[in-house]
Design a protein around this motif. Structure first.
Motif, PDB file in Angstrom:
ATOM      1  N   ASN A  51       9.868  18.572 -32.297  1.00 45.81           N
ATOM      2  CA  ASN A  51       8.424  18.761 -32.317  1.00 45.81           C
ATOM      3  C   ASN A  51       7.951  19.368 -33.633  1.00 45.81           C
ATOM      4  O   ASN A  51       6.928  20.031 -33.686  1.00 45.81           O
ATOM      5  N   TYR A  53       6.462  18.267 -36.126  1.00 44.52           N
ATOM      6  CA  TYR A  53       5.148  17.825 -36.586  1.00 44.52           C
ATOM      7  C   TYR A  53       4.150  17.733 -35.429  1.00 44.52           C
ATOM      8  O   TYR A  53       3.123  17.065 -35.549  1.00 44.52           O
ATOM      9  N   GLY A  54       4.467  18.353 -34.304  1.00 45.07           N
ATOM     10  CA  GLY A  54       3.568  18.351 -33.159  1.00 45.07           C
ATOM     11  C   GLY A  54       3.622  17.103 -32.309  1.00 45.07           C
ATOM     12  O   GLY A  54       2.737  16.852 -31.499  1.00 45.07           O
ATOM     13  N   GLN A  55       4.681  16.303 -32.450  1.00 45.73           N
ATOM     14  CA  GLN A  55       4.731  15.033 -31.731  1.00 45.73           C
ATOM     15  C   GLN A  55       4.854  15.164 -30.212  1.00 45.73           C
ATOM     16  O   GLN A  55       4.635  14.187 -29.496  1.00 45.73           O
ATOM     17  N   GLY A  57       2.839  16.909 -28.481  1.00 47.09           N
ATOM     18  CA  GLY A  57       1.455  16.928 -28.016  1.00 47.09           C
ATOM     19  C   GLY A  57       1.082  18.121 -27.163  1.00 47.09           C
ATOM     20  O   GLY A  57       0.131  18.050 -26.385  1.00 47.09           O
ATOM     21  N   ASN A  58       1.803  19.231 -27.301  1.00 46.30           N
ATOM     22  CA  ASN A  58       1.479  20.414 -26.497  1.00 46.30           C
ATOM     23  C   ASN A  58       0.864  21.541 -27.317  1.00 46.30           C
ATOM     24  O   ASN A  58       0.778  22.669 -26.870  1.00 46.30           O
ATOM     25  N   GLY A  59       0.415  21.231 -28.530  1.00 50.17           N
ATOM     26  CA  GLY A  59      -0.255  22.222 -29.358  1.00 50.17           C
ATOM     27  C   GLY A  59       0.662  23.155 -30.120  1.00 50.17           C
ATOM     28  O   GLY A  59       0.200  24.136 -30.686  1.00 50.17           O
ATOM     29  N   THR A  60       1.983  22.877 -30.121  1.00 49.41           N
ATOM     30  CA  THR A  60       2.934  23.714 -30.840  1.00 49.41           C
ATOM     31  C   THR A  60       3.779  22.837 -31.759  1.00 49.41           C
ATOM     32  O   THR A  60       3.649  21.613 -31.754  1.00 49.41           O
ATOM     33  N   THR A  61       4.651  23.482 -32.512  1.00 48.36           N
ATOM     34  CA  THR A  61       5.661  22.756 -33.284  1.00 48.36           C
ATOM     35  C   THR A  61       7.050  23.253 -32.896  1.00 48.36           C
ATOM     36  O   THR A  61       7.980  23.225 -33.673  1.00 48.36           O
ATOM     37  N   THR A  62       7.178  23.694 -31.647  1.00 48.73           N
ATOM     38  CA  THR A  62       8.438  24.193 -31.112  1.00 48.73           C
ATOM     39  C   THR A  62       9.162  23.073 -30.378  1.00 48.73           C
ATOM     40  O   THR A  62       8.582  22.434 -29.486  1.00 48.73           O
ATOM     41  N   ASP A  63      10.419  22.818 -30.748  1.00 46.89           N
ATOM     42  CA  ASP A  63      11.228  21.813 -30.056  1.00 46.89           C
ATOM     43  C   ASP A  63      11.403  22.214 -28.600  1.00 46.89           C
ATOM     44  O   ASP A  63      11.356  23.395 -28.253  1.00 46.89           O
ATOM     45  N   SER A  71      -0.861  17.891 -23.829  1.00 46.25           N
ATOM     46  CA  SER A  71      -2.256  18.352 -23.680  1.00 46.25           C
ATOM     47  C   SER A  71      -3.228  17.197 -23.674  1.00 46.25           C
ATOM     48  O   SER A  71      -3.063  16.219 -24.326  1.00 46.25           O
TER      49      SER A  71
END
Length: 71
Positions: A51, A53-55, A57-63, A71
């Protein structure tokens, strides 16, 4: 599965399919290079894996090695 893209809660590679934790009533699935997605019967979406680059889709960049709500 280095980023948890199998969705089984681990980053361990498998030579066989893995059960995605906590996912049911799935109507569609998709996969990117390092992440995966599922759409459930009720229209909600879940994503897991890389995640950066935010892929997911939950508003974070945490894997995430487990499905998270899109979201």
């Amino acid at each position: 599965n280095g980023y948890g893209e199998l969705g089984d809660g681990s980053t361990t590679n498998h030579a066989t399919p893995a059960t995605v934790a906590g996912l049911n009533k799935v109507t569609d699935i998709g996969a990117g290079s390092f992440h995966s997605l599922a759409v459930r019967k009720n229209g909600s979406a879940r994503a897991w894996g890389y995640n950066g680059y935010g892929q997911l889709g939950n508003g974070t960049t945490t894997d995430s090695a487990l499905p998270v709500a899109v979201s």
